[in-house]
Design a protein around this motif. Structure first.
Motif, PDB file in Angstrom:
ATOM      1  N   ARG A  62     -18.026  46.719 -12.398  1.00 21.52           N
ATOM      2  CA  ARG A  62     -17.473  45.605 -13.188  1.00 21.52           C
ATOM      3  C   ARG A  62     -16.025  45.952 -13.538  1.00 21.52           C
ATOM      4  O   ARG A  62     -15.760  46.972 -14.183  1.00 21.52           O
ATOM      5  N   VAL A  63     -15.090  45.105 -13.114  1.00 28.60           N
ATOM      6  CA  VAL A  63     -13.690  45.304 -13.472  1.00 28.60           C
ATOM      7  C   VAL A  63     -13.231  44.141 -14.347  1.00 28.60           C
ATOM      8  O   VAL A  63     -13.657  42.996 -14.140  1.00 28.60           O
ATOM      9  N   VAL A  64     -12.408  44.452 -15.324  1.00 33.25           N
ATOM     10  CA  VAL A  64     -11.905  43.441 -16.258  1.00 33.25           C
ATOM     11  C   VAL A  64     -10.389  43.547 -16.312  1.00 33.25           C
ATOM     12  O   VAL A  64      -9.819  44.636 -16.156  1.00 33.25           O
TER      13      VAL A  64
ATOM     14  N   ASP B  37      -1.737  43.042 -17.359  1.00 34.34           N
ATOM     15  CA  ASP B  37      -1.499  43.070 -15.914  1.00 34.34           C
ATOM     16  C   ASP B  37      -2.324  44.150 -15.225  1.00 34.34           C
ATOM     17  O   ASP B  37      -2.152  44.400 -14.029  1.00 34.34           O
ATOM     18  N   THR B  38      -3.203  44.797 -15.969  1.00 36.58           N
ATOM     19  CA  THR B  38      -3.956  45.932 -15.425  1.00 36.58           C
ATOM     20  C   THR B  38      -5.435  45.609 -15.281  1.00 36.58           C
ATOM     21  O   THR B  38      -6.020  44.952 -16.135  1.00 36.58           O
ATOM     22  N   TRP B  39      -6.030  46.085 -14.185  1.00 37.48           N
ATOM     23  CA  TRP B  39      -7.478  45.950 -13.975  1.00 37.48           C
ATOM     24  C   TRP B  39      -8.130  47.280 -14.308  1.00 37.48           C
ATOM     25  O   TRP B  39      -7.719  48.326 -13.818  1.00 37.48           O
ATOM     26  N   LEU B  40      -9.151  47.243 -15.157  1.00 36.96           N
ATOM     27  CA  LEU B  40      -9.853  48.456 -15.569  1.00 36.96           C
ATOM     28  C   LEU B  40     -11.349  48.323 -15.303  1.00 36.96           C
ATOM     29  O   LEU B  40     -11.903  47.221 -15.336  1.00 36.96           O
ATOM     30  N   VAL B  41     -11.985  49.443 -15.057  1.00 38.67           N
ATOM     31  CA  VAL B  41     -13.430  49.475 -14.802  1.00 38.67           C
ATOM     32  C   VAL B  41     -14.162  49.589 -16.130  1.00 38.67           C
ATOM     33  O   VAL B  41     -13.832  50.443 -16.958  1.00 38.67           O
ATOM     34  N   ASP B  42     -15.169  48.733 -16.336  1.00 38.69           N
ATOM     35  CA  ASP B  42     -15.925  48.753 -17.579  1.00 38.69           C
ATOM     36  C   ASP B  42     -17.398  49.106 -17.369  1.00 38.69           C
ATOM     37  O   ASP B  42     -18.112  49.359 -18.323  1.00 38.69           O
ATOM     38  N   GLN B  43     -17.828  49.131 -16.106  1.00 38.79           N
ATOM     39  CA  GLN B  43     -19.244  49.414 -15.838  1.00 38.79           C
ATOM     40  C   GLN B  43     -19.414  49.786 -14.376  1.00 38.79           C
ATOM     41  O   GLN B  43     -18.744  49.243 -13.499  1.00 38.79           O
TER      42      GLN B  43
END
Length: 201
Positions: free
Chosen positions: A167-169, A173-179
């Motif tokens: 799961r990326v959120v 301007d940044t995409w981060l992994v949350d799961q």
């Protein structure tokens, strides 16, 4: 009078046509933006998994949300980085003196110490990312984009394929992994493994 009605009708058609043209261009622009966003989400998932597989936790932890890091980037690195093997075996790993003997008189040898670079260390192949899709919020996880990541894991006597849902959120301007969840056989059976795996968490 008839001429005035004809002119008015022509103007109306022109305005409608112009409106349709404008809407069409707007929709294409939105689709293009959506495509760019999706590509960025897929790239983020692929980069994250490649970093994690390569034990590059400085990069992988920096690509996690604060919630998923469970603390600072530094703490995340300490929790995940591979621990250095001690060059000397511990007492439980070395042969004792006098040696332990079984009832039949044979000597009990210590178990060999695992090696961080030996045959017990699996090799991972190139990470591939695909199947992006919107996933709703669940529990502490915000709504985001689910991505399928796949890579091979090669052991001395076998090779398997790992499949995971990430799961990326987007934060600014940044995409981060949350799961990140392993895809189980039950997820595969339902036809949408990425969504099923991420909605378990």
């Amino acid at each position: 009078m008839k001429r005035a009605v004809t002119i008015a009708a022509a103007v109306t058609v022109t305005v409608v046509a112009a409106g349709c043209s404008s809407n069409s261009e707007g929709e294409e622009g939105a689709a293009g933006d959506s495509s760019d966003i999706t590509a960025a989400a897929v790239q983020a998932a692929q980069s994250y998994q490649s970093a994690a597989n390569g034990d590059d936790w400085a990069k992988a932890c920096a690509m996690r949300t604060e919630r998923y890091r469970h603390g600072s980037v530094k703490e995340c690195i300490a929790d995940n980085a591979p621990k250095a093997e001690s060059p000397e075996p511990s007492p439980s790993e070395s042969d004792e003196f006098p040696p332990l003997r079984r009832a039949d008189g044979s000597i009990v040898r210590a178990k060999p110490k695992p090696s961080a670079t030996g045959p017990d260390k699996a090799k991972t192949g190139e990470v591939k990312a695909s199947a992006p899709q919107s996933v709703p919020a669940i529990g502490d996880h915000p709504a985001g984009t689910g991505v399928l990541v796949e890579y091979t894991v090669t052991w001395p006597n076998s090779t398997t394929t790992s499949r995971m849902a990430v799961r990326v959120v987007q934060q600014g301007d940044t995409w981060l992994v949350d799961q990140s969840e392993d895809i189980a056989a039950s997820d595969e059976a339902h036809g949408n493994p990425v969504r099923d795996a991420l909605m378990r968490g």
